[in-house]
Design an enzyme around this catalytic site. Structure first.
Site, PDB file in Angstrom:
ATOM      1  CB  CYS A 131       3.130  -5.294   0.394  1.00 12.95           C
ATOM      2  SG  CYS A 131       2.112  -5.946  -0.936  1.00 12.95           S
ATOM      3  CG  HIS A 242       6.853  -4.024  -2.246  1.00 15.40           C
ATOM      4  ND1 HIS A 242       7.174  -5.023  -1.349  1.00 15.40           N
ATOM      5  CD2 HIS A 242       5.629  -4.342  -2.731  1.00 15.40           C
ATOM      6  CE1 HIS A 242       6.202  -5.906  -1.297  1.00 15.40           C
ATOM      7  NE2 HIS A 242       5.242  -5.535  -2.121  1.00 15.40           N
ATOM      8  CD  GLU A 244      10.408  -4.055   0.046  1.00 24.31           C
ATOM      9  OE1 GLU A 244       9.914  -3.011   0.529  1.00 24.31           O
ATOM     10  OE2 GLU A 244       9.724  -4.907  -0.543  1.00 24.31           O
TER      11      GLU A 244
END
Ligand SMILES: *[C@@H]1O[C@H](CO)[C@@H](O)[C@H](O)[C@H]1NC(C)=O
Ligand SMILES: *[C@@H]1O[C@H](CO)[C@@H](O)[C@H](O)[C@H]1NC(C)=O
Ligand SMILES: *[C@@H]1O[C@H](CO)[C@@H](O)[C@H](O)[C@H]1NC(C)=O
Ligand SMILES: *[C@@H]1O[C@H](CO)[C@@H](O)[C@H](O)[C@H]1NC(C)=O
Ligand SMILES: *[C@@H]1O[C@H](CO)[C@@H](O)[C@H](O)[C@H]1NC(C)=O
Length: 316
Positions: A131, A242, A244
């Site tokens: 990001c 993202h 994660e």
């Protein structure tokens, strides 16, 4: 909006590449990856510290067999050089600091330059940007802020994969079933207000000669933005999405994907990047120095009631 583009032809093409390029396994079985801390931008965090790392990035790397070292801001260049030669890769997380004018971006610049120099002289040193990390990498490579407004906050999308996926380092070993899922299901989470369009990318020679586009997406208004980049000649990778959050962020009013395939792509990406770090042989000069640098020396703070992160490490 054409979202489902990865179908049978890509499938067969991929298979041939998978056979041509065997997976190169990293030999360093004790990799340590640095995560650059960033200035607190959200006021509710200020009571805890001036800089932070969201715990989801730490868990993401740990889940694939890496340990983590926080890279603090405002150290001397010599200290950064020393740290660079002690670790096996760097992750630039998401967040909200200035692309050029921040201690974070200056620190990222130092590690980026060192990584290019090291990889050029045979010391493979991987960098991952997520990001904001993606955006800063494009600024470091081009020397320009090429971001334009995109309306892609809190939206999960399938990746629109490009033909370069089949010969990419990031995906050419990905199981076909996983690629099909990532091309069809809403399992890549976007939380950004800016992005790089393919048009801007192709018009900038520095960017287009340095990176290949592995995927794009469209924002809520149909604006196309690049969602995955891989450097052509360096182990440098950047995603606007993202990976994660799928496994490590849980706020129920945010679009965090948690399906079986969402978990799979998140783990796949973590495994991929940590394997890249295993190809780097750097290490701390002794156990004591290593122990005192590791993130285990800090305790994460509970932040699920004040942010989208369950836990955050604060520094300074
Ligand atoms: C880093 O240095 C800048 C400029 O001197 C300063 O404004 C900032 O507070 C420092 N950050 C930390 C975390 O010490
Ligand atoms: C850079 O950031 C500092 C601190 O936030 C600010 O005082 C300064 O005006 C900024 N400089 C530029 C050129 O934007
Ligand atoms: C994926 O998300 C888009 C945009 O929010 C939505 O229009 C679409 O219905 C979703 N698809 C699936 C399979 O959930
Ligand atoms: C984020 O997106 C989800 C799923 O589309 C939606 O249910 C939720 O209300 C959104 N949250 C915010 C804060 O906009
Ligand atoms: C959030 O939770 C922590 C830990 O339970 C608590 O100390 C804090 O006061 C809470 N903050 C808010 C704004 O509710």
């Amino acid at each position: 909006m054409v979202l489902y583009t990865c179908t049978a032809p890509v499938h067969l093409y991929l298979l041939s590449f998978t056979l041509l390029y065997p997976v190169v396994l990293g030999k360093n079985e004790r990799p340590i990856i640095g995560i650059i801390t960033q200035e607190v931008s959200d006021e509710v965090f200020l009571q805890y510290g001036k800089t932070y790392i969201a715990d989801s990035y730490v868990k993401f790397l740990e889940s694939a067999g890496s340990r983590v070292v926080p890279i603090r801001l405002n150290l001397s260049e010599d200290e950064y050089i020393h740290l660079f030669h002690s670790i096996n890769g760097v992750l630039l997380p998401g967040g909200a600091v200035d692309v050029f004018n921040s201690s974070f971006s200056r620190t990222a610049d130092i590690f980026y330059q060192l990584a290019i120099k090291a990889s050029s002289s045979g010391n493979y040193f991987p960098i991952w940007g997520t990001c904001m990390g993606f955006q800063i990498l494009t600024a470091l490579t081009s020397g320009k802020d090429l971001l334009c407004k995109t309306s892609a906050n809190n939206i999960s999308l399938p990746l629109i994969l490009t033909d370069d996926v089949s010969s990419s380092k990031m995906f050419h070993h990905a199981p076909l079933e996983l690629l099909h899922a990532v091309a069809r299901e809403n399992i890549t989470a976007n939380f950004h207000h800016f992005g790089i369009t393919p048009k801007t990318f192709h018009a900038n020679e520095k960017l287009s000669t340095f990176y290949r586009i592995l995927s794009t997406n469209h924002d809520r208004d149909g604006v196309e933005f690049i969602s995955t980049l891989e450097a052509r000649d360096y182990p440098i990778y950047a995603v606007q999405w993202h990976p994660e959050v799928n496994r490590f962020q849980w706020r129920s009013d945010l679009a965090y994907p948690h399906s079986v395939n969402a978990i799979w792509i998140s783990q796949y990406i973590a495994n991929f990047f940590v394997n890249e770090a295993r190809k780097n042989p750097n290490h701390f000069s002794n156990t004591k120095e290593e122990e005192s640098a590791l993130i285990y020396n800090w305790q994460p703070t509970y932040t699920a009631n004040i942010s989208g992160y369950e836990q955050v490490y604060f520094f300074d």
